[in-house]
Design an enzyme around this catalytic site. Sequence first.
Site, PDB file in Angstrom:
ATOM      1  N   HIS A 260       0.855  -1.191   0.000  1.00  0.00           N
ATOM      2  CA  HIS A 260       0.000   0.000   0.000  1.00  0.00           C
ATOM      3  C   HIS A 260       0.883   1.230   0.000  1.00  0.00           C
ATOM      4  O   HIS A 260       1.964   1.214   0.590  1.00  0.00           O
ATOM      5  CB  HIS A 260      -0.921   0.012   1.237  1.00  0.00           C
ATOM      6  CG  HIS A 260      -2.095   0.912   1.083  1.00  0.00           C
ATOM      7  ND1 HIS A 260      -2.043   2.252   1.391  1.00  0.00           N
ATOM      8  CD2 HIS A 260      -3.349   0.668   0.625  1.00  0.00           C
ATOM      9  CE1 HIS A 260      -3.227   2.783   1.135  1.00  0.00           C
ATOM     10  NE2 HIS A 260      -4.032   1.862   0.671  1.00  0.00           N
ATOM     11  N   GLU A 319      -7.746  -5.707  -0.124  1.00  0.00           N
ATOM     12  CA  GLU A 319      -8.293  -6.463  -1.247  1.00  0.00           C
ATOM     13  C   GLU A 319      -8.298  -7.980  -1.075  1.00  0.00           C
ATOM     14  O   GLU A 319      -9.107  -8.667  -1.686  1.00  0.00           O
ATOM     15  CB  GLU A 319      -7.562  -6.092  -2.542  1.00  0.00           C
ATOM     16  CG  GLU A 319      -7.619  -4.605  -2.881  1.00  0.00           C
ATOM     17  CD  GLU A 319      -9.000  -4.095  -3.255  1.00  0.00           C
ATOM     18  OE1 GLU A 319      -9.991  -4.525  -2.619  1.00  0.00           O
ATOM     19  OE2 GLU A 319      -9.091  -3.262  -4.160  1.00  0.00           O
TER      20      GLU A 319
END
Length: 377
Positions: A260, A319
């Site tokens: 991220h 996700e």
Amino acid sequence: MSNRVNPDAEQIIMSNAIDGLEGVVAAETVLSEVDGAAGRLIIRGFPVEALAGRHSYEEVLRLLWDGFFEDLPHDLGPALGQARVDVFREVAALDEGLRSLSPTEAARALTARIADGDGLDVALRLVAAPAVFVPAVVRAKAGAAPVAPDPRSSHAADVLRMIRGEAAPAALAGALDAYLVTVSDHGLNASTFAARVVASTHAGLASAVLAGISALKGPLHGGAPGPVIEMLDAIGEADNAAAWLEAALDRGDRLMGFGHRIYRVRDPRADALKGVIRTLAREGAALPGRLALAEAVENAALEVLRARKPGRSLDVNVELYTALLLEALEFPPDAFTGVFAMGRAGGWIAHAREQVIGGRLIRPQSIYVGPRPLEAA
Ligand code: ACO
């Protein structure tokens, strides 16, 4: 024609251009804070864990939109239900060409039929749009007729009813509701930034939301959970995880569901969703061994990434468990990004309004590194 490159370009880039705008502060917002070091997400004063599973998507939409629209009703449910009914008429435009697209692309095309504007009526239609269009497209691709919205239903329950053709068990509707809340807003992520850029030109909310959907669908952003399912299917069994992941990295692939830009620790949304999946499993939803496999893949991936990228703290993002949850809710993987858009639409709209009300045209500078015109001889 000359190809002479500006000799100072490299020097200028090194001193000025910021790759991927990393660390650049491009907006002030009251909407959400992503604390990458602590792994914490705050949405309008509440930690995401205090909202997901405890407040409905309609309530969180009210929270996000507070102060950005005049005459915002206390309960957005009835108006959002009516907006679902209003946008359903656009489903008639679902022709063979649109049916051949992915559900996210076809839903985006139908969303483009909604007239631009800045009012609450337009905002509600834009939240209703993915919720109505994604189920209609999924059904059309399977040769089934669309199911009309029920304006009295909760938003999440209606999405599941429209996709299944019958009411879903309350536990599944609750799980989708918690997911929509979890992904409703997340600082200045790529799709929200895209939406704010478009809003800053005063193009209108439909244009801003279309920009958001377009940025979201890329696999580095909200397009990752579909490929997560492909990864889990390809790995098959926990024992295969490490070797499969090593081979993927040898090929130069990114591991979907990991890494991220902001988080240097676990994405807090991953655990929020894992909690929702555990609740679903306890209530008997079909999760054929997937949770155990996903946890094994997560552990193996973290070990492999730590060994391969010792200088970079890479952890699980939202996700991986999004993929598991949306699979358990029986959405097809190619619709996952469209379901993400159902939740994030509320955040895009709040950011677009915040940008229009308090911001300025977003127009950064670039550095020209191409050839210079030749001096006249
Ligand atoms: N798998 C393998 N390596 C990775 C991964 C990953 N998932 N993520 C980052 N890296 C590596 C990069 O290869 C790079 O290594 P290098 O410095 O040796 O070249 C280093 O970590 C830094 O990567 P960047 O691309 O600079 O990191 P950035 O902050 O730009 O990327 C991103 C963030 C795009 C999310 C990245 O981690 C990624 O591609 N992840 C996989 C896709 C994914 O899961 N996307 C969903 C994100 S969550 C969301 O948007 C809702």
